[in-house]
Design a protein around this motif. Structure first.
Motif, PDB file in Angstrom:
ATOM      1  N   VAL A   1       0.851  -1.196   0.000  1.00  0.00           N
ATOM      2  CA  VAL A   1       0.000   0.000   0.000  1.00  0.00           C
ATOM      3  C   VAL A   1       0.883   1.241   0.000  1.00  0.00           C
ATOM      4  CG1 VAL A   1      -1.801   1.284   1.193  1.00  0.00           C
ATOM      5  CG2 VAL A   1      -1.802  -1.213   1.278  1.00  0.00           C
TER       6      VAL A   1
ATOM      7  N   ASP B   1      -6.046  -8.877   9.856  1.00  0.00           N
ATOM      8  CA  ASP B   1      -5.749  -7.448   9.804  1.00  0.00           C
ATOM      9  C   ASP B   1      -5.500  -6.985   8.365  1.00  0.00           C
ATOM     10  OD1 ASP B   1      -5.049  -4.960  11.391  1.00  0.00           O
ATOM     11  OD2 ASP B   1      -3.247  -5.202  10.175  1.00  0.00           O
TER      12      ASP B   1
ATOM     13  N   SER C   1      -8.081  -4.540   6.343  1.00  0.00           N
ATOM     14  CA  SER C   1      -7.635  -3.227   5.856  1.00  0.00           C
ATOM     15  C   SER C   1      -7.842  -3.131   4.348  1.00  0.00           C
ATOM     16  CB  SER C   1      -6.178  -2.957   6.233  1.00  0.00           C
ATOM     17  OG  SER C   1      -5.309  -3.804   5.539  1.00  0.00           O
TER      18      SER C   1
ATOM     19  N   GLU D   1     -11.350  -2.301   3.240  1.00  0.00           N
ATOM     20  CA  GLU D   1     -11.722  -0.897   3.466  1.00  0.00           C
ATOM     21  C   GLU D   1     -11.227   0.001   2.339  1.00  0.00           C
ATOM     22  OE1 GLU D   1     -13.725   0.205   5.600  1.00  0.00           O
ATOM     23  OE2 GLU D   1     -13.727  -1.129   7.319  1.00  0.00           O
ATOM     24  N   MET D   2     -10.185  -0.447   1.630  1.00  0.00           N
ATOM     25  CA  MET D   2      -9.556   0.435   0.631  1.00  0.00           C
ATOM     26  C   MET D   2      -9.869   0.057  -0.805  1.00  0.00           C
ATOM     27  SD  MET D   2      -5.750   0.938   2.293  1.00  0.00           S
ATOM     28  CE  MET D   2      -5.405  -0.788   2.489  1.00  0.00           C
TER      29      MET D   2
ATOM     30  N   ILE E   1     -14.125   5.450   2.201  1.00  0.00           N
ATOM     31  CA  ILE E   1     -13.175   5.236   3.298  1.00  0.00           C
ATOM     32  C   ILE E   1     -13.164   6.425   4.239  1.00  0.00           C
ATOM     33  CG2 ILE E   1     -11.692   3.667   1.992  1.00  0.00           C
ATOM     34  CD1 ILE E   1      -9.655   5.850   1.740  1.00  0.00           C
ATOM     35  N   GLY E   2     -13.654   7.571   3.770  1.00  0.00           N
ATOM     36  CA  GLY E   2     -13.771   8.716   4.666  1.00  0.00           C
ATOM     37  C   GLY E   2     -14.963   8.560   5.561  1.00  0.00           C
TER      38      GLY E   2
ATOM     39  N   THR F   1     -12.111   8.618  13.341  1.00  0.00           N
ATOM     40  CA  THR F   1     -11.827   7.674  12.263  1.00  0.00           C
ATOM     41  C   THR F   1     -10.609   6.825  12.603  1.00  0.00           C
ATOM     42  OG1 THR F   1     -12.661   9.316  10.731  1.00  0.00           O
ATOM     43  CG2 THR F   1     -11.375   7.521   9.789  1.00  0.00           C
TER      44      THR F   1
ATOM     45  N   TRP G   1      -8.301   4.339  11.485  1.00  0.00           N
ATOM     46  CA  TRP G   1      -7.772   3.595  10.350  1.00  0.00           C
ATOM     47  C   TRP G   1      -6.549   2.787  10.753  1.00  0.00           C
ATOM     48  CZ3 TRP G   1      -8.043   8.334   6.571  1.00  0.00           C
ATOM     49  CH2 TRP G   1      -9.343   8.423   6.057  1.00  0.00           C
ATOM     50  N   ARG G   2      -6.350   1.712  10.009  1.00  0.00           N
ATOM     51  CA  ARG G   2      -5.124   0.936  10.177  1.00  0.00           C
ATOM     52  C   ARG G   2      -3.976   1.696   9.501  1.00  0.00           C
ATOM     53  NH1 ARG G   2      -9.194  -2.706   9.929  1.00  0.00           N
ATOM     54  NH2 ARG G   2      -9.058  -4.502  11.317  1.00  0.00           N
TER      55      ARG G   2
ATOM     56  N   GLN H   1      -4.234   2.124   5.818  1.00  0.00           N
ATOM     57  CA  GLN H   1      -5.262   3.069   5.368  1.00  0.00           C
ATOM     58  C   GLN H   1      -4.783   4.510   5.493  1.00  0.00           C
ATOM     59  OE1 GLN H   1      -8.240   0.705   7.862  1.00  0.00           O
ATOM     60  NE2 GLN H   1      -9.580   1.790   6.467  1.00  0.00           N
TER      61      GLN H   1
END
Lengths: 319, 231
Positions: free
Chosen positions: A45, A99, A103, A106-107, A318-319, B119, B121-122, B125
């Motif tokens: 990422v 994990d 993650s 979510e993206m 994601i926001g 918020t 986030w990991r 993210q």
């Protein structure tokens, strides 16, 4: 174009969608949590996202995935992981797999049913109830309190009151009765949720993208999921909602960012529609078996029709 | 009255509250939720009450909340029977999520269903979000397999921090980094954010972000109080 399912094959809602996708002939992989020891993941990422999942049965490029349906259990609770213990290597591995995948979902620009961040609204029922009311549904008067005097007053005001958990911990909805009087002082230890009892006809509504499936439920139990005896066993039948209510259900699911949702409604004798809760990971097969509504097919079609979303849309999610 | 919602083990929060003499700042810990007097009527603030310093007050007296508690941890519920602690911790977290969301006063940060502090986030993210707002990032690589030993997270030898509070930032960095930090906070939908870079110059890399401002810095605590007084 590829659909990824993640969970256990014994999970009826997940496996039923898997069968539908296979029937449709759509490329699909099932990431079986029982294979946890053999799952390998690479995830990179930065300004872009890239990765692979590799198991003994398949190897996929995450950027090829256009749809995800997830109903995983916490991998650390799998028998093989529990037996190894919290200091074991497999325990760390299971946590790392969860994990990384949580993650990624979510993206990713793929359609995800549903993103964990959106599903979390159900972690606080009164929080979710505020969102439900903002979406235009009536909600029962609700009090969360540590004050037994407040409970007595609320009870007197509404005549009939139920109590249930505040968090996503599953609890049976129960009505307050005289035998609770002595125990009410115990609410001082932990905030407890009380709601005005709303008599009427229960409905479970499944929203799948734009499709809406309504199921009327006849039961004499306070919580039809927990019938007291065989006479309380719920009778389910397919039904059609008024257009306005149907549209409100779509709007509510959209507001909560849940392309798949199980919405609990009750229609009063006066024709008013109350909403109690939105289940973000509905066990729809219970309703499908009784009503023969094609919910699993709708989910499969939603997963296959969705094209990758634009980055702007992803960012808003994601926001 | 400004409330600091924090763990009973949060020494920085306790230090600030106990040493702040210029204003009404009070600590609220999960233990306070096991006291009679809380009334959270959904959507009816005028009837709702809280228990602060063992006193029942109207929630309308609360002028702001600084949250330093991601969730209620069972480890601090010592007055609850041990077997009940996980359930009570989940219920208290759910209660606070709804209670905070229903308040009309400013909150740093507003809760999300996943985290009371905003918020949550990991790290991956945050990196992806940072890149979306134009920050320079280093790609985060993970390879997860039982066949290989996991790599230990590398702790950077140097890092500098920028604390975003509302529309201002605090930190000795190039203004470009300060403004990027504000953009990231806006992108994440939070008013309070601590952003870490590998160095203070304009071409620095984003490292990470969190919600833990240094409450021992008077510049930061003053900015937090100013945020609440200006809202």
């Amino acid at each position: 174009m590829l659909t990824l399912l993640w969970g256990l094959p014994g999970d009826s809602p997940l496996y039923t969608v898997y069968q539908e996708l296979n029937y449709l002939g759509f490329p699909t992989v099932f990431l079986d949590q029982r294979e946890i020891a053999h799952i390998e993941i690479s995830l990179s990422v930065g300004s872009t996202i890239a990765g692979e999942i590799c198991t003994p049965n398949f190897k996929i490029d995450l950027n090829q995935v256009t749809g995800v349906y997830l109903r995983p259990y916490e991998s650390r609770r799998l028998p093989i992981v529990v037996e190894a213990g919290s200091n074991s290597r497999i325990w760390q591995h299971a946590a790392a797999v969860d994990d990384a995948l949580l993650s990624w979902v979510e993206m990713t620009s793929a359609l995800v049913l549903n993103r964990p961040s959106a599903m979390a609204s159900n972690n606080s029922k009164p929080y979710q109830l505020q969102k439900i009311r903002q979406a235009g549904f009536l909600v029962p008067d609700t009090l969360v309190t540590t004050d037994s005097d407040a409970v007595h007053k609320f009870w007197k005001q509404h005549g009939s009151v139920i109590y249930k958990s505040i968090s996503s911990t599953r609890s049976k909805v129960s009505r307050l009765s005289p035998e609770h009087h002595k125990r009410l002082a115990n609410v001082a230890w932990c905030p407890t949720q009380f709601q005005q009892y709303i008599p009427g006809q229960d409905y479970r509504v499944h929203v799948v993208g734009e499709a809406v499936f309504a199921c009327a439920i006849a039961s004499t139990a306070d919580d039809y999921r927990y019938p007291g005896d065989t006479t309380d066993y719920p009778q389910l039948k397919s039904d059609i909602l008024p257009l306005e209510i149907e549209q409100r259900c779509r709007q509510l699911a959209s507001t909560l960012k849940l392309p798949l949702a199980g919405i609990d409604l009750r229609k009063t004798d006066d024709g008013e529609w109350y909403c109690f809760e939105v289940n973000p990971s509905p066990g729809y097969t219970f309703y499908q078996q009784e009503t023969h509504q094609p919910i699993s097919l709708a989910i499969a079609q939603l997963l296959t029709q969705q094209q990758p979303q634009t980055l702007g849309k992803v960012n808003s999610i994601i926001g | 009255m400004l409330i600091v919602l924090a763990s009973c083990y949060d020494e920085a929060a306790r230090f600030w509250v106990e040493n702040w003499t210029d204003g009404d700042v009070t600590l609220l810990t999960p233990e306070d939720l096991s006291k009679s007097g809380w009334r959270h009527y959904l959507g009816s603030l005028q009837d709702s009450t809280a228990v602060i310093r063992d006193q029942v007050i109207s929630v309308e007296q609360i002028t702001g909340v600084l949250t330093r508690l991601p969730c209620v941890f069972e480890q601090e519920l010592l007055s609850i029977v041990e077997t009940d602690r996980p359930y009570v911790a989940a219920e208290m977290t759910a209660f606070l999520g709804s209670w905070l969301a229903d308040l009309s006063c400013p909150i740093l940060n507003k809760p999300t269903p996943i985290c009371l502090m905003g918020t949550n986030w990991r790290p991956q993210q945050w990196i992806y979000a940072a890149s979306q707002v134009g920050m320079s990032v280093e790609t985060h690589h993970q390879y997860i397999s039982l066949k290989t030993e996991p790599k230990q997270a590398q702790i950077p030898s140097e890092r500098v921090s920028v604390t975003v509070i509302g529309d201002r930032y605090i930190g000795k960095v190039d203004p470009i980094l300060g403004n990027q930090a504000k953009k990231l906070a806006e992108f994440a939908g939070v008013e309070l954010l601590v952003v870490h870079y590998n160095r203070p110059e304009a071409d620095a890399h984003f490292l990470s972000a969190d919600f833990w401002p240094d409450l021992k810095s008077s510049e930061i605590t003053t900015a937090i109080l100013e945020y609440f007084s200006e809202m």
